[in-house]
Design a protein around this motif. Structure first.
Motif, PDB file in Angstrom:
ATOM      1  N   ASP A   1     -69.767   1.007  -8.230  1.00  0.00           N
ATOM      2  CA  ASP A   1     -68.843   1.026  -6.778  1.00  0.00           C
ATOM      3  C   ASP A   1     -68.839  -0.301  -6.256  1.00  0.00           C
ATOM      4  N   MET A   2     -68.214  -0.526  -5.080  1.00  0.00           N
ATOM      5  CA  MET A   2     -67.922  -1.871  -4.706  1.00  0.00           C
ATOM      6  C   MET A   2     -69.602  -2.420  -4.151  1.00  0.00           C
TER       7      MET A   2
ATOM      8  N   LEU B   1     -64.971  -0.254 -10.634  1.00  0.00           N
ATOM      9  CA  LEU B   1     -65.158   1.149 -10.136  1.00  0.00           C
ATOM     10  C   LEU B   1     -65.243   2.075 -11.222  1.00  0.00           C
TER      11      LEU B   1
ATOM     12  N   HIS C   1     -65.548   7.241  -9.039  1.00  0.00           N
ATOM     13  CA  HIS C   1     -65.110   6.385  -7.927  1.00  0.00           C
ATOM     14  C   HIS C   1     -63.649   5.817  -7.768  1.00  0.00           C
TER      15      HIS C   1
ATOM     16  N   GLN D   1     -61.458   5.153  -5.001  1.00  0.00           N
ATOM     17  CA  GLN D   1     -61.765   4.046  -3.866  1.00  0.00           C
ATOM     18  C   GLN D   1     -61.004   2.722  -4.250  1.00  0.00           C
ATOM     19  N   LEU D   2     -60.181   2.755  -5.275  1.00  0.00           N
ATOM     20  CA  LEU D   2     -59.594   1.446  -5.854  1.00  0.00           C
ATOM     21  C   LEU D   2     -58.235   1.266  -4.864  1.00  0.00           C
ATOM     22  N   ASP D   3     -58.397   0.800  -3.588  1.00  0.00           N
ATOM     23  CA  ASP D   3     -57.380   0.261  -2.884  1.00  0.00           C
ATOM     24  C   ASP D   3     -57.075  -1.043  -2.836  1.00  0.00           C
TER      25      ASP D   3
ATOM     26  N   ALA E   1     -60.136  -3.203  -2.419  1.00  0.00           N
ATOM     27  CA  ALA E   1     -60.955  -3.388  -3.610  1.00  0.00           C
ATOM     28  C   ALA E   1     -60.453  -4.183  -4.786  1.00  0.00           C
ATOM     29  N   LYS E   2     -59.166  -3.968  -5.069  1.00  0.00           N
ATOM     30  CA  LYS E   2     -58.415  -4.936  -6.170  1.00  0.00           C
ATOM     31  C   LYS E   2     -58.761  -6.253  -5.990  1.00  0.00           C
TER      32      LYS E   2
ATOM     33  N   GLU F   1     -60.863  -7.714  -4.159  1.00  0.00           N
ATOM     34  CA  GLU F   1     -62.215  -8.294  -4.259  1.00  0.00           C
ATOM     35  C   GLU F   1     -62.856  -8.443  -5.431  1.00  0.00           C
ATOM     36  N   LEU F   2     -62.458  -7.393  -6.471  1.00  0.00           N
ATOM     37  CA  LEU F   2     -62.770  -7.486  -7.862  1.00  0.00           C
ATOM     38  C   LEU F   2     -62.136  -8.558  -8.677  1.00  0.00           C
TER      39      LEU F   2
END
Length: 299
Positions: A77-78, A100, A104, A107-109, A112-113, A115-116
């Motif tokens: 996860d993050m 992710l 999870h 949780q890929l909003d 999150a995209k 930051e990844l």
């Protein structure tokens, strides 16, 4: 005072056996004999207790003492992703994979995209993973992504791996056909790693035909894993990796005990026996494969 009858009294021997089993589950395996330089292609340092520079150093010092010179620590996860990136900067023997986990996927909003994508610009982050499909947990856990959410997130991670030019690390649980179909439809990146491969010979053969790397964990050493062992025999040398997936999947005869990267030589020996080759030779080519696949700069 009412005295218990013999039938009511605790069985001291049974209690002792239960206690011994409990203690065994908490006891780390002994250090294995080295088989040559190795790379742990998939571990979870944070879950093994490596959440600060000193604890990561201790884990990697222990691993290096038996020939495991580098590890790829993987995010679920993050929060895990941030730990993995930190660990890769704390110690030159650690590299990170971020994504992710399919459970999870919901949780890929957008945050999150973003930051990844930023994390994957870091040279210490060597893979997009673990991502894929997990058909085991939906319906068993209230906090698990739905299958449509998993498919959407998987497609996004595939595209991300292609855009950043880094390997795609696959998690697959009970989703063989759908997972391979998604990869075919979306178009696989140049390097695909089937983490903790668990399929049969048919699935392995299709992965090999596509040029995917198959990474085997301690499960290949289990006495009951005859189907998995048959699959392991048909993988060509240049497509083979090994991993611990620590703290999970400790190899036989230490199944159920705590796992860490130092345990990897046990899996190397077991896989070499399954494939009928000297463990030192297997160690040499799986290490070369890991260096090539992840683009590792080992000192």
């Amino acid at each position: 005072m009412t005295q218990q009858s013999p039938a009511q009294q605790p069985d001291a021997e049974e209690k002792s056996n239960k206690q011994l089993k409990k203690e065994r589950r908490r006891t780390p395996p002994p250090d294995p004999e080295p088989v040559g330089p190795l790379v742990d292609a998939h571990t979870h340092l944070a879950a093994c207790g490596g959440r600060d520079p000193e604890s990561v150093k201790q884990i990697l010092d222990h691993a290096e003492a038996v020939g495991v010179h580098a590890v790829v620590t993987v995010a679920d996860d993050m929060v895990d992703a941030r730990w993995a990136v930190d660990a890769a900067h704390w110690d030159h023997r650690a590299y990170a994979a971020v994504a992710l986990h399919p459970t999870h996927a919901h949780q890929l909003d957008d945050a999150a995209k973003a930051e990844l994508e930023q994390m994957l610009g870091d040279p210490r982050v060597v893979s997009v993973g673990e991502t894929g499909l997990d058909y085991y947990w939906p319906g068993k856990s209230d906090d698990c992504a739905t299958l449509p959410q998993q498919h959407e997130a998987f497609a996004w991670h595939i595209d991300l791996a292609k855009r950043v030019g880094k390997p795609l690390m696959i998690h697959n649980r009970e989703a063989d056909r759908d997972l391979l179909d998604v990869l075919e439809r979306e178009g696989s990146p140049e390097t695909v790693i089937m983490h903790c491969f668990s399929g049969d010979e048919k699935v392995a053969a299709e992965c090999v035909e596509r040029g995917y790397l198959l990474s085997f964990a301690g499960t290949v050493s289990f006495r009951s894993s005859t189907t998995l062992q048959a699959a392991a025999r048909l993988v060509p040398d240049h497509l083979l990796l090994i991993e611990t997936d620590a703290p999970f999947l400790t190899p036989h005869p230490y199944r159920g005990q705590p796992n860490q990267s130092y345990v990897l030589p046990y899996t190397a020996r077991a896989l070499a026996e399954v494939r009928g080759c000297p463990p030192e030779r297997l160690a040499r080519f799986v290490t070369e494969n890991a260096i090539r696949a992840y683009g590792l700069d080992l000192r």
